[in-house]
Design an enzyme around this catalytic site. Structure first.
Site, PDB file in Angstrom:
ATOM      1  N   ASN A 215      27.741  59.129  59.848  1.00 54.55           N
ATOM      2  CA  ASN A 215      29.122  59.488  60.159  1.00 54.55           C
ATOM      3  C   ASN A 215      29.500  60.730  59.359  1.00 54.55           C
ATOM      4  O   ASN A 215      28.702  61.232  58.571  1.00 54.55           O
ATOM      5  CB  ASN A 215      30.059  58.314  59.849  1.00 54.55           C
ATOM      6  N   ASP A 283      28.660  50.247  60.573  1.00 54.33           N
ATOM      7  CA  ASP A 283      28.860  48.822  60.851  1.00 54.33           C
ATOM      8  C   ASP A 283      27.625  48.184  61.472  1.00 54.33           C
ATOM      9  O   ASP A 283      27.439  46.987  61.390  1.00 54.33           O
ATOM     10  CB  ASP A 283      30.050  48.639  61.806  1.00 54.33           C
ATOM     11  N   LYS A 293       7.707  58.458  65.325  1.00 51.66           N
ATOM     12  CA  LYS A 293       8.775  59.107  66.094  1.00 51.66           C
ATOM     13  C   LYS A 293       8.765  58.582  67.537  1.00 51.66           C
ATOM     14  O   LYS A 293       7.708  58.528  68.167  1.00 51.66           O
ATOM     15  CB  LYS A 293       8.543  60.621  66.080  1.00 51.66           C
ATOM     16  N   PRO A 311      25.845  44.067  56.840  1.00 52.06           N
ATOM     17  CA  PRO A 311      26.764  43.245  56.042  1.00 52.06           C
ATOM     18  C   PRO A 311      28.022  44.031  55.700  1.00 52.06           C
ATOM     19  O   PRO A 311      27.965  45.264  55.539  1.00 52.06           O
ATOM     20  CB  PRO A 311      25.959  42.945  54.769  1.00 52.06           C
ATOM     21  N   ASP A 312      29.160  43.343  55.615  1.00 47.89           N
ATOM     22  CA  ASP A 312      30.395  43.998  55.185  1.00 47.89           C
ATOM     23  C   ASP A 312      30.457  43.907  53.658  1.00 47.89           C
ATOM     24  O   ASP A 312      30.683  42.823  53.098  1.00 47.89           O
ATOM     25  CB  ASP A 312      31.608  43.327  55.837  1.00 47.89           C
ATOM     26  N   ILE A 313      30.243  45.026  53.007  1.00 46.55           N
ATOM     27  CA  ILE A 313      30.083  45.032  51.541  1.00 46.55           C
ATOM     28  C   ILE A 313      31.408  44.694  50.855  1.00 46.55           C
ATOM     29  O   ILE A 313      31.480  43.841  49.969  1.00 46.55           O
ATOM     30  CB  ILE A 313      29.555  46.406  51.061  1.00 46.55           C
ATOM     31  N   PHE A 332      39.244  51.005  51.619  1.00 46.79           N
ATOM     32  CA  PHE A 332      39.802  52.127  52.362  1.00 46.79           C
ATOM     33  C   PHE A 332      39.783  51.751  53.844  1.00 46.79           C
ATOM     34  O   PHE A 332      39.029  50.876  54.248  1.00 46.79           O
ATOM     35  CB  PHE A 332      38.962  53.399  52.142  1.00 46.79           C
ATOM     36  N   LYS A 346      43.276  45.235  58.970  1.00 45.55           N
ATOM     37  CA  LYS A 346      42.066  45.368  58.151  1.00 45.55           C
ATOM     38  C   LYS A 346      42.317  44.819  56.747  1.00 45.55           C
ATOM     39  O   LYS A 346      41.468  44.132  56.179  1.00 45.55           O
ATOM     40  CB  LYS A 346      41.664  46.846  58.082  1.00 45.55           C
TER      41      LYS A 346
HETATM   42  N1  CTP Z   1      33.110  48.655  54.443  1.00 42.94           N
HETATM   43  C1  CTP Z   1      32.089  48.026  53.762  1.00 42.94           C
HETATM   44  N2  CTP Z   1      30.979  47.575  54.448  1.00 42.94           N
HETATM   45  C2  CTP Z   1      30.883  47.729  55.776  1.00 42.94           C
HETATM   46  C3  CTP Z   1      31.928  48.385  56.478  1.00 42.94           C
HETATM   47  C4  CTP Z   1      33.028  48.841  55.791  1.00 42.94           C
HETATM   48  O1  CTP Z   1      32.161  47.889  52.539  1.00 42.94           O
HETATM   49  N3  CTP Z   1      29.815  47.304  56.407  1.00 42.94           N
HETATM   50  C5  CTP Z   1      34.311  49.056  53.707  1.00 42.94           C
HETATM   51  C6  CTP Z   1      34.579  50.555  53.645  1.00 42.94           C
HETATM   52  O2  CTP Z   1      33.975  51.140  52.502  1.00 42.94           O
HETATM   53  C7  CTP Z   1      36.090  50.575  53.576  1.00 42.94           C
HETATM   54  C8  CTP Z   1      36.513  49.383  54.387  1.00 42.94           C
HETATM   55  O3  CTP Z   1      35.398  48.522  54.385  1.00 42.94           O
HETATM   56  O4  CTP Z   1      36.551  50.359  52.255  1.00 42.94           O
HETATM   57  C9  CTP Z   1      36.937  49.690  55.781  1.00 42.94           C
HETATM   58  O5  CTP Z   1      35.994  50.502  56.419  1.00 42.94           O
HETATM   59  P1  CTP Z   1      36.262  51.060  57.880  1.00 42.94           P
HETATM   60  O6  CTP Z   1      35.049  51.808  58.343  1.00 42.94           O
HETATM   61  O7  CTP Z   1      37.609  51.701  57.939  1.00 42.94           O
HETATM   62  O8  CTP Z   1      36.424  49.710  58.665  1.00 42.94           O
HETATM   63  P2  CTP Z   1      35.419  48.748  59.327  1.00 42.94           P
HETATM   64  O9  CTP Z   1      35.319  47.500  58.515  1.00 42.94           O
HETATM   65  O10 CTP Z   1      34.138  49.463  59.571  1.00 42.94           O
HETATM   66  O11 CTP Z   1      36.180  48.421  60.673  1.00 42.94           O
HETATM   67  P3  CTP Z   1      36.346  49.297  62.040  1.00 42.94           P
HETATM   68  O12 CTP Z   1      35.039  50.027  62.197  1.00 42.94           O
HETATM   69  O13 CTP Z   1      36.586  48.293  63.061  1.00 42.94           O
HETATM   70  O14 CTP Z   1      37.505  50.232  61.829  1.00 42.94           O
END
Ligand code: CTP
Length: 409
Positions: A215, A283, A293, A311-313, A332, A346
């Site tokens: 990203n 995500d 490749k 995983p969502d950290i 954030f 969120k």
């Molecule tokens: N974050 C995280 N681990 C992930 C995804 C997000 O720790 N796998 C944290 C980011 O560092 C940020 C917050 O979660 O502090 C929100 O990230 P954002 O990209 O805005 O949201 P998402 O959880 O990815 O949700 P969406 O893509 O639906 O907006």
């Protein structure tokens, strides 16, 4: 940022070498930050810069002779060292390093070093062969064992035309080490003794050895927050993915690639007092990662990608048991539309204590830019911060964290 150098006195020893002119820039940087400089020039340094130049820029007479009787009677070399908060040797020649390593004291500079009771930062500068020579490396080990801190040397083309390590570190780098010394050892810093974990930058999810999904995060906001918290005295664990800017000075850096790497590094770095999740984390990741490749097929069909969730950290840290969970978990939210509405959802979903939402749609220039407009959420509701630089966002957040921790202490 607290002005760490205000009222601090730095004894700057300039030894002879072509890099001596860079010492003038170090004097300028220290003065600009409010510090005081007492320059000492060795005899050979005076072949490259004059005591008049160094003294004029410093606003303090530059000293050089040991047996200047008038000077010795009112400020002897011992007092010079006692008076200083920090000693910096920049540039430091191979010869001066040898003198420091072996306790020689035959001029004012070497006498001051031998009589020191202060921390010493050394910025070596010499020809590449001299730097790698056995005696120099042995002397280097000795001065490191004596507790001196070495900055540089850099690698690059040298004044003598050779290439390799030996060039003095840039004045900004030496100055950063000086600032960092005072951050670490300064008194009355609001976040001294606090350990803060920050994620920053962009993760990369490989598809095959040459392609990845990522990203547009520049890492600038995470870096600015880390710098502000470091300046307030915190110990920083900085877990970063790809970024356009280098990590700030004085933080512990763990460089990662994927979201899973970041998850592992974050949990490894715990426990901490505060955890801030600035990173733009992917995500999802491709389910299969090609070991070779991926080639185009002859039939002209594009391959389809099967993705799995990462995983969502942030969520995993916010959900930790009391005792393991940081006292403050800050997330954030990067949004491109309906910022407040999406961010509120969120905030509730993630379980964090504070959430800073920003509009990252192309029109705002937040991604990659130098400013940010934050909507701040906590358990009292939300409010908008005016548009400000990322450095100011870092400072404002650092102040808020400091007052939160003070109240909860
Ligand atoms: N974050 C995280 N681990 C992930 C995804 C997000 O720790 N796998 C944290 C980011 O560092 C940020 C917050 O979660 O502090 C929100 O990230 P954002 O990209 O805005 O949201 P998402 O959880 O990815 O949700 P969406 O893509 O639906 O907006």
């Amino acid at each position: 940022m607290p002005n760490m150098l205000a009222g601090r006195k730095i004894l700057l020893i300039i030894t002879g070498g072509i890099a001596a002119f860079k010492a003038i820039d170090i004097i300028r940087l220290i003065k600009k930050a409010g510090g005081e400089v007492q320059p000492i020039l060795t005899a050979s340094a005076q072949e490259f810069v004059t005591p008049l130049t160094a003294g004029t820029i410093a606003g303090n007479e530059a000293l050089s002779e040991l047996f200047d009787l008038t000077r010795e009677s009112d400020i002897g070399h011992i007092e010079l060292v006692r008076d200083a908060d920090l000693i910096v040797v920049a540039p430091c020649t191979a010869n001066f390093m040898a003198k420091m390593a072996n306790g020689l004291a035959d001029d004012l500079a070497s006498t001051a070093i031998l009589a020191r009771d202060k921390h010493v930062i050394v910025a070596p500068a010499m020809n590449v062969k001299m730097w790698s020579a056995g005696p120099t490396q042995r002397n280097l080990n000795l001065i490191v064992e004596d507790g001196m801190q070495i900055v540089g040397p850099d690698e690059g083309e040298m004044a003598c035309g050779e290439f390799g390590p030996g060039r003095m570190a840039e004045p900004e780098t030496v100055f950063a080490a000086i600032e960092d010394y005072f951050y670490t050892f300064g008194e009355n810093l609001p976040l001294k003794g606090k350990r803060i974990l920050i994620t920053s930058g962009a993760t990369r999810e490989p598809l095959d050895p040459v392609r990845y999904l990522t990203n547009a995060s520049s890492g600038k906001q995470g870096t600015a927050i880390a710098a502000a918290l470091r300046a307030a005295g915190a110990e920083i664990e900085f877990v970063t993915g790809a970024a356009e800017v280098p990590p700030p000075n004085g933080v512990n850096v763990t460089q990662i690639t994927t979201a899973q790497d970041m998850y592992d590094a974050v949990h490894e770095a715990l426990p901490c007092d505060v955890a801030i999740f600035c990173a733009a984390v992917s995500d999802w990741r491709p389910k299969e990662v090609g070991s070779k490749k991926i080639k185009k097929t002859g039939d002209g069909e594009a391959p389809s990608l099967e993705m799995v969730l990462n995983p969502d950290i942030l969520k995993s840290v916010a959900a930790l048991e009391p005792g393991e969970r940081p006292a403050l978990v800050i997330g954030f939210a990067a949004e491109t539309d309906n910022v407040t509405e999406h961010a509120r959802a969120k905030y509730e979903r993630k379980g964090c204590d504070w959430l800073l939402a920003n509009d990252v749609s192309a029109k705002t220039g937040t991604f990659g830019g130098d400013s940010n407009a934050i909507v701040f959420f906590d358990d009292q509701g939300h409010h908008e911060w005016p548009q400000m630089s990322k450095a100011e966002v870092g400072q404002k957040l650092a102040n808020r964290i400091a007052s939160f921790l003070k109240q909860s202490d």
